[in-house]
Scaffold this active site. Structure first.
Site, mmCIF file in Angstrom:
data_model
loop_
_atom_site.group_PDB
_atom_site.id
_atom_site.type_symbol
_atom_site.label_atom_id
_atom_site.label_comp_id
_atom_site.label_asym_id
_atom_site.label_seq_id
_atom_site.Cartn_x
_atom_site.Cartn_y
_atom_site.Cartn_z
ATOM 1 N N SER A 153 43.768 -9.143 58.914
ATOM 2 C CA SER A 153 42.955 -8.589 57.827
ATOM 3 C C SER A 153 41.485 -8.775 58.178
ATOM 4 C CB SER A 153 43.247 -9.324 56.519
ATOM 5 O OG SER A 153 42.308 -8.958 55.520
ATOM 6 N N TYR A 167 44.168 -17.198 52.128
ATOM 7 C CA TYR A 167 44.681 -15.954 52.736
ATOM 8 C C TYR A 167 43.865 -15.620 53.989
ATOM 9 C CZ TYR A 167 45.423 -10.863 53.193
ATOM 10 O OH TYR A 167 45.675 -9.596 53.657
HETATM 11 P P1 NAP Z 1 52.229 -4.830 49.635
HETATM 12 O O1 NAP Z 1 52.061 -3.437 49.171
HETATM 13 O O2 NAP Z 1 52.115 -5.948 48.647
HETATM 14 O O3 NAP Z 1 53.639 -4.942 50.383
HETATM 15 C C1 NAP Z 1 54.047 -6.171 50.893
HETATM 16 C C2 NAP Z 1 55.409 -6.029 51.517
HETATM 17 O O4 NAP Z 1 55.815 -7.323 52.025
HETATM 18 C C3 NAP Z 1 56.479 -5.594 50.546
HETATM 19 O O5 NAP Z 1 57.356 -4.732 51.228
HETATM 20 C C4 NAP Z 1 57.194 -6.895 50.197
HETATM 21 O O6 NAP Z 1 58.539 -6.599 49.848
HETATM 22 C C5 NAP Z 1 57.098 -7.646 51.500
HETATM 23 N N1 NAP Z 1 57.195 -9.104 51.417
HETATM 24 C C6 NAP Z 1 56.456 -9.952 50.680
HETATM 25 N N2 NAP Z 1 56.824 -11.216 50.898
HETATM 26 C C7 NAP Z 1 57.824 -11.169 51.814
HETATM 27 C C8 NAP Z 1 58.613 -12.135 52.451
HETATM 28 N N3 NAP Z 1 58.474 -13.449 52.186
HETATM 29 N N4 NAP Z 1 59.552 -11.734 53.342
HETATM 30 C C9 NAP Z 1 59.720 -10.414 53.606
HETATM 31 N N5 NAP Z 1 58.995 -9.445 53.033
HETATM 32 C C10 NAP Z 1 58.062 -9.822 52.146
HETATM 33 O O7 NAP Z 1 51.204 -5.180 50.810
HETATM 34 P P2 NAP Z 1 50.331 -4.231 51.786
HETATM 35 O O8 NAP Z 1 49.017 -4.020 51.147
HETATM 36 O O9 NAP Z 1 51.126 -3.084 52.258
HETATM 37 O O10 NAP Z 1 50.073 -5.252 52.975
HETATM 38 C C11 NAP Z 1 50.842 -5.266 54.167
HETATM 39 C C12 NAP Z 1 50.163 -6.207 55.157
HETATM 40 O O11 NAP Z 1 48.812 -5.782 55.386
HETATM 41 C C13 NAP Z 1 50.070 -7.656 54.651
HETATM 42 O O12 NAP Z 1 50.267 -8.527 55.743
HETATM 43 C C14 NAP Z 1 48.644 -7.751 54.150
HETATM 44 O O13 NAP Z 1 48.148 -9.066 54.177
HETATM 45 C C15 NAP Z 1 47.920 -6.847 55.137
HETATM 46 N N6 NAP Z 1 46.640 -6.341 54.626
HETATM 47 C C16 NAP Z 1 46.583 -5.536 53.516
HETATM 48 C C17 NAP Z 1 45.339 -5.088 53.057
HETATM 49 C C18 NAP Z 1 45.198 -4.217 51.851
HETATM 50 O O14 NAP Z 1 44.045 -4.003 51.396
HETATM 51 N N7 NAP Z 1 46.258 -3.677 51.292
HETATM 52 C C19 NAP Z 1 44.174 -5.475 53.724
HETATM 53 C C20 NAP Z 1 44.286 -6.305 54.826
HETATM 54 C C21 NAP Z 1 45.509 -6.734 55.293
HETATM 55 P P3 NAP Z 1 59.332 -7.247 48.637
HETATM 56 O O15 NAP Z 1 58.375 -7.478 47.516
HETATM 57 O O16 NAP Z 1 60.434 -6.325 48.343
HETATM 58 O O17 NAP Z 1 59.842 -8.514 49.205
#
Ligand code: NAP
Length: 258
Positions: A153, A167
């Site tokens: 991130s 985080y």
């Molecule tokens: P999201 O929409 O909240 O989706 C998170 C996913 O992770 C869901 O499919 C969730 O599925 C799964 N998950 C959560 N805990 C888990 C666990 N313990 N084991 C297996 N699966 C798990 O998040 P996102 O925004 O797409 O983010 C994806 C990645 O990008 C993350 O690593 C996040 O830190 C990174 N990121 C996101 C942003 C942003 O602005 N969105 C920015 C920087 C980095 P279930 O709930 O069904 O378990």
């Protein structure tokens, strides 16, 4: 046979967009999640519409035994993987460090850091050419190299003060994990890179109690807008592809310049 990809946290957001785009580019895809298997099934159905194979694998990446069981099921049902996207990740509610509990820190690092370690260990054991002669997965077509993409991130650079320094620190660990593992396995046919998204419109912000967080901070982005899950997926799928064949140990910002 198409190459096999595992996307952790593939039920929504960046993981779901990655699974769909990877399928369009020729990957069979295993979609992992912990909670919402129905949402993961929808993503798997979209993968199958592309003519690829898909599996839904429910496992908490923070639980090493569940990760091992997930890979064992993949071995039995799908074959040996050649791609892994360590995407599963969580945030928590906005707080200062002096307001946080140890339980919060443990969850933050267990999912965001150790989950990526567990999945990468299992992937490297199957992918590495080091074990080609008589390795456990040789007969199944393993030990022919592969590619790992970690989700870091922009927080790893910015520190996220007053929001979630825990985080940001976990993502900093992912950056160093990426650099170290990339060098460790570079001569074994495995590339390891990270994508560092910025403010991306997904449900992760709502899970931290700030559903409009990305929009509210968009003015800080040089491009003056948030990004989409599809824009991050495009970078991930490029890193997975042979077009990135000389790219390893890279930390690729997908942040609109932030
Ligand atoms: P999201 O929409 O909240 O989706 C998170 C996913 O992770 C869901 O499919 C969730 O599925 C799964 N998950 C959560 N805990 C888990 C666990 N313990 N084991 C297996 N699966 C798990 O998040 P996102 O925004 O797409 O983010 C994806 C990645 O990008 C993350 O690593 C996040 O830190 C990174 N990121 C996101 C942003 C942003 O602005 N969105 C920015 C920087 C980095 P279930 O709930 O069904 O378990």
């Amino acid at each position: 046979m198409n190459p096999l990809l595992l996307v952790t946290g593939g039920s929504r957001g960046i993981g779901a967009a990655t699974a769909r785009l990877a399928a369009a580019r020729g990957w069979d895809v295993a979609v992992n999640c912990t909670r919402d298997a129905a949402a993961a099934e929808v993503v798997a159905a979209d993968v199958r519409v592309c003519g690829r194979r898909a599996w839904v694998l429910q496992a908490d990446v923070a639980d090493d035994a569940q990760v091992q069981a997930m890979f064992a099921r993949l071995d039995r049902e799908a074959g040996v993987l050649s791609g892994l996207v360590n995407n599963a990740g969580v945030v928590d509610v906005a707080a200062r460090v002096d307001e946080m509990t140890a339980a919060r820190w443990q969850r933050m690092f267990a999912i965001n850091v150790f989950g990526s370690f567990s999945c990468s260990r299992e992937a490297v054991k199957r992918m590495s050419t080091r074990y080609r002669e008589g390795g456990a997965w040789a007969a199944a077509g393993g030990h022919r190299g592969g590619v790992i993409v970690n989700l870091s991130s922009a927080a790893a650079r910015l520190g996220s003060p007053g929001q979630y320094v825990d985080y940001a620190a976990a993502k900093g660990a992912i950056d160093v994990f990426t650099l170290g593992l990339a060098k460790e396995v570079a001569a074994e046919g495995i590339r390891v890179n990270a994508v560092r998204p910025g403010l991306i419109e997904t449900e992760i912000h709502a899970s931290g109690g700030q559903p409009d967080r990305a929009k509210q901070l968009a003015h800080q982005v040089p491009m003056q807008r948030t990004g989409s899950a599809e824009e991050v997926a495009a970078a991930i799928v490029w890193l997975l592809s042979d077009e990135a064949s000389y790219t390893t140990g890279a930390l690729l910002d997908v942040t609109g310049g932030r």
